[in-house]
Structure formats: structure tokens, C-alpha cells
Scaffold this motif. Sequence first.
Motif, PDB file in Angstrom:
ATOM      1  N   LEU A  79      37.103  54.039-104.300  1.00 20.55           N
ATOM      2  CA  LEU A  79      37.683  53.508-103.072  1.00 20.55           C
ATOM      3  C   LEU A  79      38.018  54.631-102.084  1.00 20.55           C
ATOM      4  O   LEU A  79      37.829  54.477-100.878  1.00 20.55           O
ATOM      5  CB  LEU A  79      38.955  52.715-103.383  1.00 20.55           C
ATOM      6  N   GLU A  80      38.489  55.745-102.597  1.00 20.28           N
ATOM      7  CA  GLU A  80      38.797  56.870-101.724  1.00 20.28           C
ATOM      8  C   GLU A  80      37.526  57.389-101.055  1.00 20.28           C
ATOM      9  O   GLU A  80      37.521  57.670 -99.851  1.00 20.28           O
ATOM     10  CB  GLU A  80      39.460  57.980-102.533  1.00 20.28           C
ATOM     11  N   ASN A  81      36.441  57.487-101.806  1.00 18.60           N
ATOM     12  CA  ASN A  81      35.164  57.922-101.223  1.00 18.60           C
ATOM     13  C   ASN A  81      34.672  56.938-100.178  1.00 18.60           C
ATOM     14  O   ASN A  81      34.197  57.323 -99.107  1.00 18.60           O
ATOM     15  CB  ASN A  81      34.105  58.107-102.309  1.00 18.60           C
ATOM     16  N   ARG A  82      34.764  55.647-100.477  1.00 16.73           N
ATOM     17  CA  ARG A  82      34.308  54.616 -99.538  1.00 16.73           C
ATOM     18  C   ARG A  82      35.158  54.626 -98.276  1.00 16.73           C
ATOM     19  O   ARG A  82      34.649  54.495 -97.171  1.00 16.73           O
ATOM     20  CB  ARG A  82      34.360  53.242-100.219  1.00 16.73           C
ATOM     21  N   LEU A  83      36.468  54.821 -98.443  1.00 18.26           N
ATOM     22  CA  LEU A  83      37.356  54.883 -97.297  1.00 18.26           C
ATOM     23  C   LEU A  83      36.995  56.064 -96.402  1.00 18.26           C
ATOM     24  O   LEU A  83      36.976  55.954 -95.174  1.00 18.26           O
ATOM     25  CB  LEU A  83      38.810  54.988 -97.766  1.00 18.26           C
ATOM     26  N   GLY A  84      36.671  57.195 -97.009  1.00 18.62           N
ATOM     27  CA  GLY A  84      36.241  58.361 -96.229  1.00 18.62           C
ATOM     28  C   GLY A  84      34.963  58.080 -95.459  1.00 18.62           C
ATOM     29  O   GLY A  84      34.824  58.479 -94.295  1.00 18.62           O
ATOM     30  N   ASP A  85      34.014  57.371 -96.089  1.00 16.92           N
ATOM     31  CA  ASP A  85      32.775  57.013 -95.401  1.00 16.92           C
ATOM     32  C   ASP A  85      33.044  56.115 -94.200  1.00 16.92           C
ATOM     33  O   ASP A  85      32.466  56.298 -93.125  1.00 16.92           O
ATOM     34  CB  ASP A  85      31.807  56.306 -96.358  1.00 16.92           C
ATOM     35  N   ILE A  86      33.926  55.138 -94.379  1.00 18.06           N
ATOM     36  CA  ILE A  86      34.244  54.213 -93.286  1.00 18.06           C
ATOM     37  C   ILE A  86      34.938  54.959 -92.153  1.00 18.06           C
ATOM     38  O   ILE A  86      34.637  54.732 -90.974  1.00 18.06           O
ATOM     39  CB  ILE A  86      35.104  53.046 -93.797  1.00 18.06           C
ATOM     40  N   GLU A  87      35.855  55.870 -92.485  1.00 20.84           N
ATOM     41  CA  GLU A  87      36.525  56.653 -91.443  1.00 20.84           C
ATOM     42  C   GLU A  87      35.519  57.488 -90.661  1.00 20.84           C
ATOM     43  O   GLU A  87      35.619  57.602 -89.437  1.00 20.84           O
ATOM     44  CB  GLU A  87      37.585  57.556 -92.064  1.00 20.84           C
ATOM     45  N   ASP A  88      34.537  58.062 -91.351  1.00 21.37           N
ATOM     46  CA  ASP A  88      33.504  58.838 -90.658  1.00 21.37           C
ATOM     47  C   ASP A  88      32.695  57.964 -89.711  1.00 21.37           C
ATOM     48  O   ASP A  88      32.371  58.368 -88.589  1.00 21.37           O
ATOM     49  CB  ASP A  88      32.564  59.512 -91.658  1.00 21.37           C
ATOM     50  N   GLN A  89      32.366  56.745 -90.147  1.00 19.17           N
ATOM     51  CA  GLN A  89      31.605  55.834 -89.299  1.00 19.17           C
ATOM     52  C   GLN A  89      32.396  55.457 -88.056  1.00 19.17           C
ATOM     53  O   GLN A  89      31.844  55.400 -86.955  1.00 19.17           O
ATOM     54  CB  GLN A  89      31.231  54.579 -90.073  1.00 19.17           C
ATOM     55  N   VAL A  90      33.696  55.222 -88.218  1.00 21.14           N
ATOM     56  CA  VAL A  90      34.516  54.839 -87.070  1.00 21.14           C
ATOM     57  C   VAL A  90      34.652  56.012 -86.109  1.00 21.14           C
ATOM     58  O   VAL A  90      34.609  55.831 -84.894  1.00 21.14           O
ATOM     59  CB  VAL A  90      35.904  54.342 -87.549  1.00 21.14           C
ATOM     60  N   ARG A  91      34.788  57.228 -86.642  1.00 25.92           N
ATOM     61  CA  ARG A  91      34.899  58.405 -85.783  1.00 25.92           C
ATOM     62  C   ARG A  91      33.631  58.624 -84.962  1.00 25.92           C
ATOM     63  O   ARG A  91      33.685  59.053 -83.818  1.00 25.92           O
ATOM     64  CB  ARG A  91      35.173  59.649 -86.619  1.00 25.92           C
ATOM     65  N   ARG A  92      32.473  58.359 -85.577  1.00 29.90           N
ATOM     66  CA  ARG A  92      31.200  58.552 -84.872  1.00 29.90           C
ATOM     67  C   ARG A  92      31.029  57.559 -83.739  1.00 29.90           C
ATOM     68  O   ARG A  92      30.264  57.782 -82.824  1.00 29.90           O
ATOM     69  CB  ARG A  92      30.026  58.415 -85.840  1.00 29.90           C
ATOM     70  N   GLY A  93      31.693  56.438 -83.816  1.00 33.03           N
ATOM     71  CA  GLY A  93      31.609  55.440 -82.755  1.00 33.03           C
ATOM     72  C   GLY A  93      30.625  54.357 -83.126  1.00 33.03           C
ATOM     73  O   GLY A  93      29.929  54.420 -84.136  1.00 33.03           O
ATOM     74  N   PRO A  94      30.574  53.326 -82.311  1.00 28.25           N
ATOM     75  CA  PRO A  94      29.685  52.200 -82.607  1.00 28.25           C
ATOM     76  C   PRO A  94      28.223  52.616 -82.534  1.00 28.25           C
ATOM     77  O   PRO A  94      27.840  53.398 -81.673  1.00 28.25           O
ATOM     78  CB  PRO A  94      30.021  51.162 -81.537  1.00 28.25           C
ATOM     79  N   THR A  95      27.443  52.117 -83.462  1.00 30.60           N
ATOM     80  CA  THR A  95      26.027  52.443 -83.478  1.00 30.60           C
ATOM     81  C   THR A  95      25.186  51.365 -82.811  1.00 30.60           C
ATOM     82  O   THR A  95      24.058  51.612 -82.429  1.00 30.60           O
ATOM     83  CB  THR A  95      25.533  52.617 -84.922  1.00 30.60           C
ATOM     84  N   VAL A  96      25.731  50.173 -82.660  1.00 34.84           N
ATOM     85  CA  VAL A  96      24.988  49.066 -82.068  1.00 34.84           C
ATOM     86  C   VAL A  96      25.777  48.553 -80.880  1.00 34.84           C
ATOM     87  O   VAL A  96      26.979  48.356 -80.967  1.00 34.84           O
ATOM     88  CB  VAL A  96      24.808  47.920 -83.093  1.00 34.84           C
ATOM     89  N   THR A  97      25.110  48.367 -79.772  1.00 35.90           N
ATOM     90  CA  THR A  97      25.761  47.768 -78.613  1.00 35.90           C
ATOM     91  C   THR A  97      25.148  46.412 -78.363  1.00 35.90           C
ATOM     92  O   THR A  97      23.958  46.204 -78.579  1.00 35.90           O
ATOM     93  CB  THR A  97      25.586  48.650 -77.359  1.00 35.90           C
ATOM     94  N   MET A  98      25.959  45.515 -77.922  1.00 40.26           N
ATOM     95  CA  MET A  98      25.504  44.159 -77.654  1.00 40.26           C
ATOM     96  C   MET A  98      25.188  44.030 -76.167  1.00 40.26           C
ATOM     97  O   MET A  98      25.929  44.547 -75.328  1.00 40.26           O
ATOM     98  CB  MET A  98      26.588  43.144 -78.040  1.00 40.26           C
ATOM     99  N   PRO A  99      24.107  43.318 -75.817  1.00 41.39           N
ATOM    100  CA  PRO A  99      23.748  43.195 -74.405  1.00 41.39           C
ATOM    101  C   PRO A  99      24.814  42.495 -73.573  1.00 41.39           C
ATOM    102  O   PRO A  99      24.919  42.733 -72.390  1.00 41.39           O
ATOM    103  CB  PRO A  99      22.462  42.371 -74.427  1.00 41.39           C
ATOM    104  N   ASN A 100      25.620  41.622 -74.157  1.00 44.80           N
ATOM    105  CA  ASN A 100      26.611  40.875 -73.395  1.00 44.80           C
ATOM    106  C   ASN A 100      27.901  41.656 -73.181  1.00 44.80           C
ATOM    107  O   ASN A 100      28.747  41.243 -72.417  1.00 44.80           O
ATOM    108  CB  ASN A 100      26.927  39.552 -74.100  1.00 44.80           C
ATOM    109  N   GLU A 101      28.101  42.775 -73.880  1.00 44.87           N
ATOM    110  CA  GLU A 101      29.301  43.577 -73.702  1.00 44.87           C
ATOM    111  C   GLU A 101      29.181  44.368 -72.408  1.00 44.87           C
ATOM    112  O   GLU A 101      28.093  44.797 -72.032  1.00 44.87           O
ATOM    113  CB  GLU A 101      29.476  44.559 -74.866  1.00 44.87           C
ATOM    114  N   PRO A 102      30.305  44.598 -71.730  1.00 42.78           N
ATOM    115  CA  PRO A 102      30.239  45.428 -70.523  1.00 42.78           C
ATOM    116  C   PRO A 102      29.774  46.827 -70.894  1.00 42.78           C
ATOM    117  O   PRO A 102      30.298  47.443 -71.805  1.00 42.78           O
ATOM    118  CB  PRO A 102      31.687  45.456 -70.015  1.00 42.78           C
ATOM    119  N   GLY A 103      28.789  47.315 -70.195  1.00 48.27           N
ATOM    120  CA  GLY A 103      28.254  48.642 -70.481  1.00 48.27           C
ATOM    121  C   GLY A 103      27.425  48.685 -71.742  1.00 48.27           C
ATOM    122  O   GLY A 103      27.105  49.750 -72.226  1.00 48.27           O
ATOM    123  N   GLY A 104      27.076  47.526 -72.267  1.00 49.57           N
ATOM    124  CA  GLY A 104      26.344  47.492 -73.523  1.00 49.57           C
ATOM    125  C   GLY A 104      24.855  47.257 -73.363  1.00 49.57           C
ATOM    126  O   GLY A 104      24.226  46.745 -74.269  1.00 49.57           O
TER     127      GLY A 104
END
Length: 139
Positions: free
Chosen positions: A70-95
Motif C-alpha cells: 500500500l505504501e508503494n501504491r500510495l507513492g505511485d499515486i502521489e507521483d501521478q497527481v504531481r505530474r498532473g492530468p494526462t488526459v484532457t476532456m474536450p468539454n473542459e475549459p482549456g481542454g
Amino acid sequence: MNAAIGYVLIALAILNLAGLLFLFRRFGAAPKAPKQQVSVPVTEVTQPSPAASSEPAIPSEALASMLRRLENRLGDIEDQVRRGPTVTMPNEPGGNTDRALALAQRLARQGASAKDIAETCGISLAEAELLHRLHAARG
């Protein structure tokens, strides 16, 4: 939107970690005393305590392993959140994605109206008009 999902996943991982830590402390911290043999008369019937029968015995090694995973998985998730969103939706502003803009350019070159481009690609009418003016056939 993806950052919010990441934070929810982090919160769930922390809750799982806290639950496993609680279980680890409850079952793994107290050393079990060796059982002493007690002779019970045959006529006496003993009832198992409800607390002893309802609590599963979980080895401390298994809990420690789960906590590490769980600690390893939590670290992976924190890294993903720090990197920012990888997918943008066309309906989002600026997406607006590159695909939507490429499609809009192609439609403008083929002579589609700005309104049609905006509806098809999910971009604003102002963006569609700009792309139409830039990429429409000169004629």
C-alpha cells in the motif's frame, strides 16, 4: 477532474493503510502467551468466548507485506497527481486536444462552416471561426 480522482485515490489508500495499521497493532503487537494445559472435568461444558471466535488470526508478516504494498501504491499515486492530468476532456475549459484541433483544421479546409466545426469538434464558436478563417480555402 483527474487531479480530483487522484486525491480521492490517495485518500482511499490512506484509509486502507490506517485500517491495516490498526489491524497490525491489534493482532501483531501483543505477544501471545503460551497456552497452559488446563484439565477440565468431563461433566463441565465450556463455551468459546464470542470475541475469540469472531476475530480472524492474521499473521503479522502478511499485514506488514500489505502495508509495504500500500505504501508503494500510495507513492505511485502521489507521483501521478504531481505530474498532473494526462488526459484532457474536450468539454473542459482549456481542454481542447490536439486531435480536436486537427479535425477542426481539416473540416475548415474542406469548407465546413464555423458552427459545424464547433459542434463536431467540441470547441467554442470563436475558436471555430478563427480556425475557419485561417484554414478555409481562399477563393
